[in-house]
Design a protein around this motif. Structure first.
Motif, mmCIF file in Angstrom:
data_model
loop_
_atom_site.group_PDB
_atom_site.id
_atom_site.type_symbol
_atom_site.label_atom_id
_atom_site.label_comp_id
_atom_site.label_asym_id
_atom_site.label_seq_id
_atom_site.Cartn_x
_atom_site.Cartn_y
_atom_site.Cartn_z
ATOM 1 N N ILE A 118 31.587 22.877 47.955
ATOM 2 C CA ILE A 118 30.176 22.981 48.342
ATOM 3 C C ILE A 118 29.375 23.654 47.221
ATOM 4 O O ILE A 118 28.656 24.626 47.445
ATOM 5 C CB ILE A 118 29.994 23.734 49.678
ATOM 6 N N ALA A 119 29.497 23.097 46.007
ATOM 7 C CA ALA A 119 28.815 23.691 44.860
ATOM 8 C C ALA A 119 27.310 23.779 45.087
ATOM 9 O O ALA A 119 26.656 24.727 44.639
ATOM 10 C CB ALA A 119 29.119 22.884 43.596
ATOM 11 N N GLY A 120 26.745 22.802 45.782
ATOM 12 C CA GLY A 120 25.306 22.789 46.005
ATOM 13 C C GLY A 120 24.817 23.836 46.989
ATOM 14 O O GLY A 120 23.621 24.159 47.012
ATOM 15 N N TYR A 121 25.695 24.380 47.812
ATOM 16 C CA TYR A 121 25.281 25.416 48.762
ATOM 17 C C TYR A 121 24.991 26.738 48.047
ATOM 18 O O TYR A 121 24.289 27.573 48.588
ATOM 19 C CB TYR A 121 26.380 25.652 49.807
ATOM 20 N N ARG A 122 25.568 26.935 46.871
ATOM 21 C CA ARG A 122 25.389 28.151 46.076
ATOM 22 C C ARG A 122 25.835 29.394 46.845
ATOM 23 O O ARG A 122 25.040 30.291 47.150
ATOM 24 C CB ARG A 122 23.941 28.317 45.584
ATOM 25 N N VAL A 123 27.104 29.456 47.168
ATOM 26 C CA VAL A 123 27.676 30.604 47.875
ATOM 27 C C VAL A 123 28.623 31.335 46.931
ATOM 28 O O VAL A 123 29.718 30.858 46.634
ATOM 29 C CB VAL A 123 28.446 30.176 49.135
ATOM 30 N N GLY A 124 28.191 32.486 46.453
ATOM 31 C CA GLY A 124 29.039 33.309 45.601
ATOM 32 C C GLY A 124 28.987 34.748 46.053
ATOM 33 O O GLY A 124 28.134 35.132 46.858
ATOM 34 N N TRP A 125 29.922 35.548 45.537
ATOM 35 C CA TRP A 125 29.904 36.971 45.870
ATOM 36 C C TRP A 125 30.593 37.774 44.776
ATOM 37 O O TRP A 125 31.310 37.220 43.934
ATOM 38 C CB TRP A 125 30.570 37.242 47.211
ATOM 39 N N MET A 126 30.323 39.066 44.788
ATOM 40 C CA MET A 126 31.064 39.979 43.919
ATOM 41 C C MET A 126 31.475 41.196 44.728
ATOM 42 O O MET A 126 30.801 41.586 45.695
ATOM 43 C CB MET A 126 30.232 40.378 42.691
ATOM 44 N N VAL A 127 32.596 41.788 44.315
ATOM 45 C CA VAL A 127 33.184 42.928 45.008
ATOM 46 C C VAL A 127 33.380 44.061 43.999
ATOM 47 O O VAL A 127 34.032 43.870 42.963
ATOM 48 C CB VAL A 127 34.546 42.549 45.638
ATOM 49 N N LEU A 128 32.807 45.217 44.305
ATOM 50 C CA LEU A 128 33.023 46.407 43.478
ATOM 51 C C LEU A 128 34.238 47.147 44.014
ATOM 52 O O LEU A 128 34.340 47.370 45.226
ATOM 53 C CB LEU A 128 31.800 47.328 43.517
ATOM 54 N N LEU A 181 43.036 41.174 51.617
ATOM 55 C CA LEU A 181 44.199 40.304 51.468
ATOM 56 C C LEU A 181 44.614 40.174 50.001
ATOM 57 O O LEU A 181 45.792 39.969 49.700
ATOM 58 C CB LEU A 181 43.905 38.922 52.049
ATOM 59 N N LYS A 182 43.638 40.309 49.104
ATOM 60 C CA LYS A 182 43.921 40.240 47.670
ATOM 61 C C LYS A 182 44.295 41.607 47.102
ATOM 62 O O LYS A 182 44.485 41.758 45.892
ATOM 63 C CB LYS A 182 42.692 39.709 46.926
ATOM 64 N N ASN A 183 44.366 42.601 47.964
ATOM 65 C CA ASN A 183 44.788 43.959 47.583
ATOM 66 C C ASN A 183 43.813 44.665 46.636
ATOM 67 O O ASN A 183 44.216 45.488 45.812
ATOM 68 C CB ASN A 183 46.192 43.940 46.965
ATOM 69 N N LEU A 184 42.533 44.370 46.771
ATOM 70 C CA LEU A 184 41.539 45.095 45.988
ATOM 71 C C LEU A 184 41.374 46.488 46.574
ATOM 72 O O LEU A 184 41.165 46.638 47.779
ATOM 73 C CB LEU A 184 40.191 44.358 45.995
ATOM 74 N N PRO A 185 41.470 47.537 45.752
ATOM 75 C CA PRO A 185 41.484 48.903 46.274
ATOM 76 C C PRO A 185 40.083 49.486 46.484
ATOM 77 O O PRO A 185 39.148 49.178 45.748
ATOM 78 C CB PRO A 185 42.218 49.679 45.170
ATOM 79 N N ASN A 186 39.977 50.332 47.504
ATOM 80 C CA ASN A 186 38.770 51.139 47.719
ATOM 81 C C ASN A 186 37.524 50.276 47.893
ATOM 82 O O ASN A 186 36.492 50.503 47.259
ATOM 83 C CB ASN A 186 38.582 52.124 46.550
ATOM 84 N N PRO A 238 43.455 50.604 40.379
ATOM 85 C CA PRO A 238 42.714 51.411 41.355
ATOM 86 C C PRO A 238 41.929 52.556 40.725
ATOM 87 O O PRO A 238 40.982 53.064 41.337
ATOM 88 C CB PRO A 238 43.812 51.935 42.283
ATOM 89 N N ASP A 239 42.306 52.971 39.508
ATOM 90 C CA ASP A 239 41.630 54.088 38.846
ATOM 91 C C ASP A 239 40.513 53.640 37.916
ATOM 92 O O ASP A 239 39.815 54.473 37.325
ATOM 93 C CB ASP A 239 42.649 54.894 38.036
ATOM 94 N N LEU A 240 40.327 52.329 37.765
ATOM 95 C CA LEU A 240 39.275 51.796 36.911
ATOM 96 C C LEU A 240 38.166 51.191 37.768
ATOM 97 O O LEU A 240 38.373 50.875 38.944
ATOM 98 C CB LEU A 240 39.831 50.724 35.969
ATOM 99 N N PHE A 241 36.992 50.999 37.165
ATOM 100 C CA PHE A 241 35.904 50.327 37.892
ATOM 101 C C PHE A 241 35.983 48.838 37.590
ATOM 102 O O PHE A 241 35.952 48.423 36.422
ATOM 103 C CB PHE A 241 34.543 50.882 37.481
ATOM 104 N N CYS A 242 36.100 48.046 38.631
ATOM 105 C CA CYS A 242 36.248 46.600 38.491
ATOM 106 C C CYS A 242 35.195 45.878 39.321
ATOM 107 O O CYS A 242 34.826 46.333 40.411
ATOM 108 C CB CYS A 242 37.630 46.134 38.935
ATOM 109 N N VAL A 243 34.751 44.737 38.809
ATOM 110 C CA VAL A 243 33.856 43.847 39.546
ATOM 111 C C VAL A 243 34.527 42.480 39.585
ATOM 112 O O VAL A 243 34.820 41.890 38.540
ATOM 113 C CB VAL A 243 32.471 43.746 38.890
#
Length: 514
Positions: free
Chosen positions: A353-363, A196-201, A337-342
């Motif tokens: 819900i800061a105390g739940y500690r729910v985070g993520w990263m997308v390559l 939905l955020k249009n992150l490629p590949n 789209p041609d660069l490496f992004c995290v």
């Protein structure tokens, strides 16, 4: 001997010599000793012991015996320091000294354990010496209004009921480890959000869950950096970024965000900071501590620089669902789209819900050029086993259906109205100005330092705490180079913010820093 005795002797020695903390900081800088304002504050407060080389420096500057300052008692050290006002310390610690001297290893053979030199340039003043002083005051029964940390729950923001119900319902199914990257259901929901955020590949294998974004930032820097590698980081920044780069052996190089241009990154300054050791650039968008939201045109200029110099882009987007005024957040990875992004995000802020500690990263983007780096990320992800599994279990619920945060960020909503109030109230105080934040729940006011003779922002924060019982975070805590800013968290309800701003206005009506 306890840290308490060391701290008491340090304070007595400073008083005897007529020296302030800033005097020792300047002396350390002159002699090439790594000891900043935050370090000496922690020593004086009795929070930690210095390394041996710093202890030797302090003893030399204060003209006292090192062993005495450390907390040891000997005839030699007592004679050396007998001219100092130390008798109250000896009386108050006599019993401790006698108790700890039983079967004590002789001083010449005693081994001391200090903190790693890797921590010399690691500071985190969001929870630093001023917070320690606030904790001491609270322990003595003083009520402190905490405007220093973005923790929604204490201010009455509640987790959506459906999230709580679903976690409780799944607890018996989340007692074991998950795959190191996370539960399939959580990563699938995150992958769809990335689409939905249009992150490629992006595939499901490019998603990593974490115990908050903080863990993943540390993991990414550790997997990437060799000694001397440089990473471009905004100033002001969220200080964990600078800390993690330095801890991993890299060098944090700060580029300026321009207050006169809505706190947008200064593109010319970014270009001027790039060297042959630069490997990556960090964006915090929406920004903490300024509340800025970067438009697509600014992001595109940063992408162009990253493309020209073959840089990795790390984008911290934890506040991307807390955007106001009808504006839209753009993920920088969608433009590259041609660069490496995290790209980093999570539920701590948007779902309260800061105390739940729910985070993520997308390559995303060109993962081929980062194959070896990704192997390093996988290694470290495997080593920590997995992130909090019960918290992972509610990611799918949280990202689907009605997003209750949207009710907060429109006219009439709590965050929107609190933002409006704090912006107007701060700008009404003589000597303070602030850019209106567009996202998140922070404002970063500027102080007319000449009007108040402010030259030490940590001292300013302590004075505000002592006089008005209000806890804020100084601008230097966000790697801002001048003592002329501080951050306010505007999560409290308007009636609380009104009381706080009245007290801040009263403080600045008389304040003159010594």
């Amino acid at each position: 001997m306890t840290v308490t005795v060391f701290a008491q002797r340090l304070r007595n020695a400073m008083d005897s010599r007529g020296l302030k903390q800033v005097d020792l900081v300047h002396a350390a800088e002159h002699r090439g000793v790594k000891m900043g304002k935050s370090h000496i504050s922690q020593y004086v407060a009795g929070k930690t012991m210095p390394r041996e080389d710093v202890l030797d420096f302090l003893a030399s500057e204060l003209d006292v015996d090192t062993n005495w300052l450390r907390g040891e008692t000997s005839e030699t050290s007592e004679r050396h320091n007998e001219g100092m006002a130390t008798m109250p310390v000896e009386q108050s610690t006599a019993n401790v000294t006698r108790a700890e001297s039983v079967d004590e290893i002789p001083a010449g053979r005693r081994r001391a354990f200090g903190k790693s030199h890797k921590l010399d340039n690691v500071l985190y003043d969001v929870r630093g010496p001023v917070v320690d002083e606030a904790a001491r005051m609270e322990a003595d029964g003083t009520h402190i209004l905490k405007l220093n940390i973005g923790n929604p729950a204490p201010f009455g923001f509640r987790t959506p009921d459906e999230v709580v119900y679903d976690m409780a319902h799944q607890l018996t199914e989340t007692e074991g480890y998950s795959p190191s990257k996370g539960l399939f259901s959580a990563r699938k929901a995150i992958m769809q959000y990335a689409q939905l955020k249009n992150l490629p590949n992006v595939t499901i294998d490019d998603i990593y869950t974490g115990n908050g974004v903080s863990e993943l930032i540390n993991l990414c820097m550790s997997a990437l950096l060799d000694d001397g590698d440089e990473v471009l980081i905004p100033s002001p920044d969220y200080p964990l970024w600078t800390a993690c780069v330095n801890l991993a052996g890299g060098t944090a190089v700060h580029y300026v965000c321009d207050e006169q241009s809505e706190w947008y990154p200064d593109i010319d300054d970014i270009r001027s900071k790039i060297t042959d050791r630069t490997v990556a650039i960090v964006l915090i968008n929406p920004n903490n501590p300024t509340g800025a939201l970067y438009p697509k045109e600014v992001l595109q200029q940063i992408v162009d620089i990253a493309r020209e110099h073959q840089l990795i882009i790390f984008s911290d987007e934890i506040y991307d669902r807390l955007v106001m005024d009808g504006l839209q957040h753009t993920s920088i990875a969608s433009l590259a789209p041609d660069l490496f992004c995290v790209t980093f995000s999570g539920l701590s802020k948007s779902h309260m819900i800061a105390g739940y500690r729910v985070g993520w990263m997308v390559l995303s983007g060109n993962k081929r050029i980062a194959k070896d780096y990704i192997e390093g990320i996988n290694m470290l992800a495997n080593m920590r086993i997995c992130s909090n599994v019960p918290a992972q279990s509610i990611v799918q619920t949280a990202l689907g259906g009605h997003q209750s945060v949207n009710d907060y960020i429109v006219p009439g909503g709590r965050l929107y109205e609190q933002r409006e109030y704090i912006y107007n109230a701060i700008n009404a105080i003589p000597g303070l100005t602030a850019v209106k934040p567009k996202a998140a729940f922070y404002i970063f006011p500027k102080i007319d330092v000449k009007k108040f003779n402010i030259h030490d922002d940590e001292q300013f924060a302590l004075d505000l705490l002592h006089d008005e019982r209000i806890l804020i975070t100084r601008g230097g805590g966000f790697n801002w180079g001048e003592p002329d800013h501080f951050r306010i968290v505007y999560l409290p309800r308007i009636e609380v913010l009104k009381d706080a701003t009245n007290k801040i206005a009263n403080f600045f009506s008389y304040y003159w820093q010594n």
